[in-house]
Design a protein around this motif. Sequence first.
Motif, short mmCIF file in Angstrom:
data_model
loop_
_atom_site.label_atom_id
_atom_site.label_comp_id
_atom_site.label_asym_id
_atom_site.label_seq_id
_atom_site.Cartn_x
_atom_site.Cartn_y
_atom_site.Cartn_z
N ALA A 256 -43.10 -19.59 -12.25
CA ALA A 256 -42.32 -19.08 -11.12
C ALA A 256 -41.32 -20.12 -10.63
CB ALA A 256 -43.25 -18.65 -9.99
N ARG A 257 -41.73 -21.37 -10.56
CA ARG A 257 -40.82 -22.44 -10.12
C ARG A 257 -39.66 -22.59 -11.10
NH1 ARG A 257 -43.69 -27.90 -8.20
NH2 ARG A 257 -41.70 -28.21 -7.15
N LEU A 258 -39.97 -22.53 -12.39
CA LEU A 258 -38.93 -22.69 -13.41
C LEU A 258 -37.96 -21.52 -13.41
CD1 LEU A 258 -41.06 -24.05 -16.38
CD2 LEU A 258 -39.32 -25.30 -15.09
N GLU A 259 -38.49 -20.31 -13.32
CA GLU A 259 -37.67 -19.10 -13.38
C GLU A 259 -37.11 -18.69 -12.03
OE1 GLU A 259 -40.15 -16.13 -15.24
OE2 GLU A 259 -39.88 -17.04 -17.23
N ARG A 260 -37.64 -19.29 -10.96
CA ARG A 260 -37.27 -18.92 -9.60
C ARG A 260 -37.43 -17.40 -9.40
NH1 ARG A 260 -35.56 -22.26 -6.35
NH2 ARG A 260 -34.17 -20.92 -5.19
N SER A 261 -38.60 -16.95 -9.85
CA SER A 261 -38.93 -15.53 -9.78
C SER A 261 -40.44 -15.40 -9.66
CB SER A 261 -38.46 -14.83 -11.06
OG SER A 261 -39.02 -13.53 -11.15
N GLY B 77 -46.14 -14.51 -2.75
CA GLY B 77 -45.46 -14.52 -1.45
C GLY B 77 -45.18 -15.93 -0.96
N GLU B 78 -46.14 -16.83 -1.18
CA GLU B 78 -45.92 -18.22 -0.79
C GLU B 78 -44.78 -18.84 -1.60
OE1 GLU B 78 -48.45 -22.29 -0.17
OE2 GLU B 78 -48.68 -21.22 -2.07
N MET B 79 -44.74 -18.55 -2.89
CA MET B 79 -43.67 -19.10 -3.73
C MET B 79 -42.30 -18.61 -3.24
SD MET B 79 -45.13 -21.07 -6.00
CE MET B 79 -43.77 -21.37 -7.10
N VAL B 80 -42.21 -17.34 -2.95
CA VAL B 80 -40.94 -16.77 -2.46
C VAL B 80 -40.57 -17.39 -1.11
CG1 VAL B 80 -39.81 -14.66 -1.64
CG2 VAL B 80 -41.16 -14.63 -3.77
N ALA B 81 -41.55 -17.49 -0.20
CA ALA B 81 -41.31 -18.03 1.15
C ALA B 81 -40.84 -19.48 1.12
CB ALA B 81 -42.57 -17.90 2.00
N THR B 82 -41.24 -20.23 0.10
CA THR B 82 -40.82 -21.64 0.01
C THR B 82 -39.65 -21.81 -0.96
OG1 THR B 82 -42.40 -22.17 -1.76
CG2 THR B 82 -43.17 -22.45 0.54
N ASP B 83 -39.01 -20.72 -1.31
CA ASP B 83 -37.87 -20.73 -2.22
C ASP B 83 -38.24 -21.40 -3.55
OD1 ASP B 83 -35.27 -20.04 -2.95
OD2 ASP B 83 -34.45 -21.96 -2.29
N PHE B 84 -39.47 -21.18 -3.98
CA PHE B 84 -39.99 -21.68 -5.26
C PHE B 84 -40.00 -23.20 -5.35
CE2 PHE B 84 -38.38 -17.42 -5.86
CZ PHE B 84 -39.49 -16.78 -6.38
N ARG B 85 -40.02 -23.87 -4.22
CA ARG B 85 -40.02 -25.33 -4.20
C ARG B 85 -41.42 -25.91 -4.25
NH1 ARG B 85 -37.66 -27.03 0.89
NH2 ARG B 85 -37.87 -29.10 0.04
#
Length: 193
Positions: free
Chosen positions: A168-173, A94-102
Amino acid sequence: MTSKTDARDRAIDAAQRLFRIQGYTATGLTQILAESGAPKGSFYFHFPRGKAQLAEEAIDRYVASRIAVLQNISANTKGDAAKFVRQIYETFAGEMVATDFRYGCLMQNLANELPALDAELTARVARGFADSTEIIAAHFRGCGFSSARASATAAALVAALEGARTIARLERSSAIFKALAEFSCTRLEALGG
């Protein structure tokens, strides 16, 4: 007018955010000051040892936040190892999604850079990993795991989470978090946890 404490906190928050996005070496003081809006003249008043001291405080704040999140999840899943693991993966996803994987993990980013740069910061990051891993191990002990199994399971979970953030950052998923949660919970159930 903002207070001195507010300027200090904003500098720490900006450093934490930037270290999570781009790492320690790529983050300069000028950028931290610009993003935080903290006055340049007060920087060395608050951080007399410069960027290294700012990084220490950013690490401490990040670790405290991570531990609070893990303790909250543990309290909400008392006695249930699989539910605990699932909630950790869901929270990190959820944190990864909320920060747009940044945002990566501040400790992971710094661990990749610091050993050649600063022994004290490296030790501080290592303590952060050890302290947060212990929160996880304590939960597993509360679920009836032996001390050795709790420690090993916690270490594996932390390693999987750090790897998942990178993927997740690499795949943006966030799909990797769901896959790891399913795998981990299946494994826990097979081992009687």
